[in-house]
Write a protein that holds these residues in place. Sequence first.
Motif, PDB file in Angstrom:
ATOM      1  N   ILE A  53       0.850  -1.204   0.000  1.00  0.00           N
ATOM      2  CA  ILE A  53       0.000   0.000   0.000  1.00  0.00           C
ATOM      3  C   ILE A  53       0.878   1.243   0.000  1.00  0.00           C
ATOM      4  CG2 ILE A  53      -1.677   1.348   1.337  1.00  0.00           C
ATOM      5  CD1 ILE A  53      -2.820  -1.443   2.270  1.00  0.00           C
ATOM      6  N   TYR A  54       1.918   1.235   0.801  1.00  0.00           N
ATOM      7  CA  TYR A  54       2.842   2.367   0.868  1.00  0.00           C
ATOM      8  C   TYR A  54       3.506   2.598  -0.493  1.00  0.00           C
ATOM      9  CZ  TYR A  54       6.259   5.467   3.100  1.00  0.00           C
ATOM     10  OH  TYR A  54       7.018   6.550   3.463  1.00  0.00           O
ATOM     11  N   GLU A  55       3.900   1.510  -1.126  1.00  0.00           N
ATOM     12  CA  GLU A  55       4.556   1.577  -2.434  1.00  0.00           C
ATOM     13  C   GLU A  55       3.609   2.074  -3.532  1.00  0.00           C
ATOM     14  OE1 GLU A  55       6.122  -1.753  -5.580  1.00  0.00           O
ATOM     15  OE2 GLU A  55       6.550  -2.099  -3.464  1.00  0.00           O
ATOM     16  N   HIS A  56       2.334   1.680  -3.463  1.00  0.00           N
ATOM     17  CA  HIS A  56       1.357   2.032  -4.503  1.00  0.00           C
ATOM     18  C   HIS A  56       0.402   3.148  -4.071  1.00  0.00           C
ATOM     19  CE1 HIS A  56       2.500  -1.372  -7.009  1.00  0.00           C
ATOM     20  NE2 HIS A  56       2.462  -2.131  -5.936  1.00  0.00           N
ATOM     21  N   LYS A  57       0.793   3.888  -3.050  1.00  0.00           N
ATOM     22  CA  LYS A  57      -0.091   4.897  -2.457  1.00  0.00           C
ATOM     23  C   LYS A  57      -0.625   5.901  -3.489  1.00  0.00           C
ATOM     24  CE  LYS A  57      -0.225   8.019   1.495  1.00  0.00           C
ATOM     25  NZ  LYS A  57      -0.042   9.369   1.038  1.00  0.00           N
ATOM     26  N   GLU A  58       0.227   6.372  -4.370  1.00  0.00           N
ATOM     27  CA  GLU A  58      -0.221   7.365  -5.357  1.00  0.00           C
ATOM     28  C   GLU A  58      -1.315   6.803  -6.252  1.00  0.00           C
ATOM     29  OE1 GLU A  58       2.598   9.642  -7.659  1.00  0.00           O
ATOM     30  OE2 GLU A  58       3.950   9.736  -5.929  1.00  0.00           O
ATOM     31  N   GLU A  59      -1.114   5.587  -6.780  1.00  0.00           N
ATOM     32  CA  GLU A  59      -2.119   4.983  -7.659  1.00  0.00           C
ATOM     33  C   GLU A  59      -3.408   4.690  -6.898  1.00  0.00           C
ATOM     34  OE1 GLU A  59       1.271   2.110  -8.347  1.00  0.00           O
ATOM     35  OE2 GLU A  59       1.457   4.137  -7.543  1.00  0.00           O
ATOM     36  N   ILE A  60      -3.268   4.222  -5.661  1.00  0.00           N
ATOM     37  CA  ILE A  60      -4.437   3.914  -4.835  1.00  0.00           C
ATOM     38  C   ILE A  60      -5.226   5.194  -4.552  1.00  0.00           C
ATOM     39  CG2 ILE A  60      -5.146   3.178  -2.520  1.00  0.00           C
ATOM     40  CD1 ILE A  60      -2.801   1.092  -2.700  1.00  0.00           C
ATOM     41  N   ASP A  61      -4.532   6.241  -4.125  1.00  0.00           N
ATOM     42  CA  ASP A  61      -5.205   7.506  -3.823  1.00  0.00           C
ATOM     43  C   ASP A  61      -5.843   8.112  -5.071  1.00  0.00           C
ATOM     44  OD1 ASP A  61      -4.421   7.139  -1.219  1.00  0.00           O
ATOM     45  OD2 ASP A  61      -3.033   8.847  -1.156  1.00  0.00           O
ATOM     46  N   LYS A  62      -5.201   7.948  -6.214  1.00  0.00           N
ATOM     47  CA  LYS A  62      -5.769   8.457  -7.470  1.00  0.00           C
ATOM     48  C   LYS A  62      -7.064   7.714  -7.802  1.00  0.00           C
ATOM     49  CE  LYS A  62      -4.418   9.365 -12.280  1.00  0.00           C
ATOM     50  NZ  LYS A  62      -5.370   8.617 -13.071  1.00  0.00           N
ATOM     51  N   ALA A  63      -7.059   6.392  -7.669  1.00  0.00           N
ATOM     52  CA  ALA A  63      -8.268   5.604  -7.942  1.00  0.00           C
ATOM     53  C   ALA A  63      -9.403   6.020  -7.001  1.00  0.00           C
ATOM     54  CB  ALA A  63      -7.976   4.109  -7.800  1.00  0.00           C
ATOM     55  N   ILE A  64      -9.084   6.245  -5.742  1.00  0.00           N
ATOM     56  CA  ILE A  64     -10.098   6.677  -4.775  1.00  0.00           C
ATOM     57  C   ILE A  64     -10.624   8.061  -5.164  1.00  0.00           C
ATOM     58  CG2 ILE A  64     -10.509   7.360  -2.367  1.00  0.00           C
ATOM     59  CD1 ILE A  64      -8.326   5.203  -1.623  1.00  0.00           C
TER      60      ILE A  64
END
Length: 141
Positions: A53-64
């Motif tokens: 999650i820490y590594e993919h935080k930007e993509e995760i936050d963008k999807a949200i």
Amino acid sequence: MVSKRRLLREAVVKALFQLDFRPDDFENILSDTLNSLKLDDIKGTVEKYLRSIYEHKEEIDKAISEHLLNWTFDRVSYIDRSVLRLGAYELLYELDIPIEVTLDEMIEIAKRYGTEESGKFINGVLDKIAKLHAPKEKFNL
């Protein structure tokens, strides 16, 4: 009795919550989280989830962010944000967990730790992420 999966998810949500307040303290938060777990057999998965999650935080936050109707990411409560990050991570990156399981679990965690409206809010956002972004193979689980 609470399942190991639920304990794992709740530990991850609590760590993500702390990271919003101490974003530069990842290793200490990870270490504290792992040390606080009573079940040794979930520690490896908790660490894997948090690091991913820490590594993919930007993509995760963008999807949200793409699925927050009339809302900005900064206005989402810290606990709802943590639950959304975990849910989005599972939907996007954990290929062996059925979409319905992730949605149900995140709604239950949101109801437990969030507000009265958190469950509906989490469901709405994660459902859109699942439909538009989840890998195709997850629809056959």
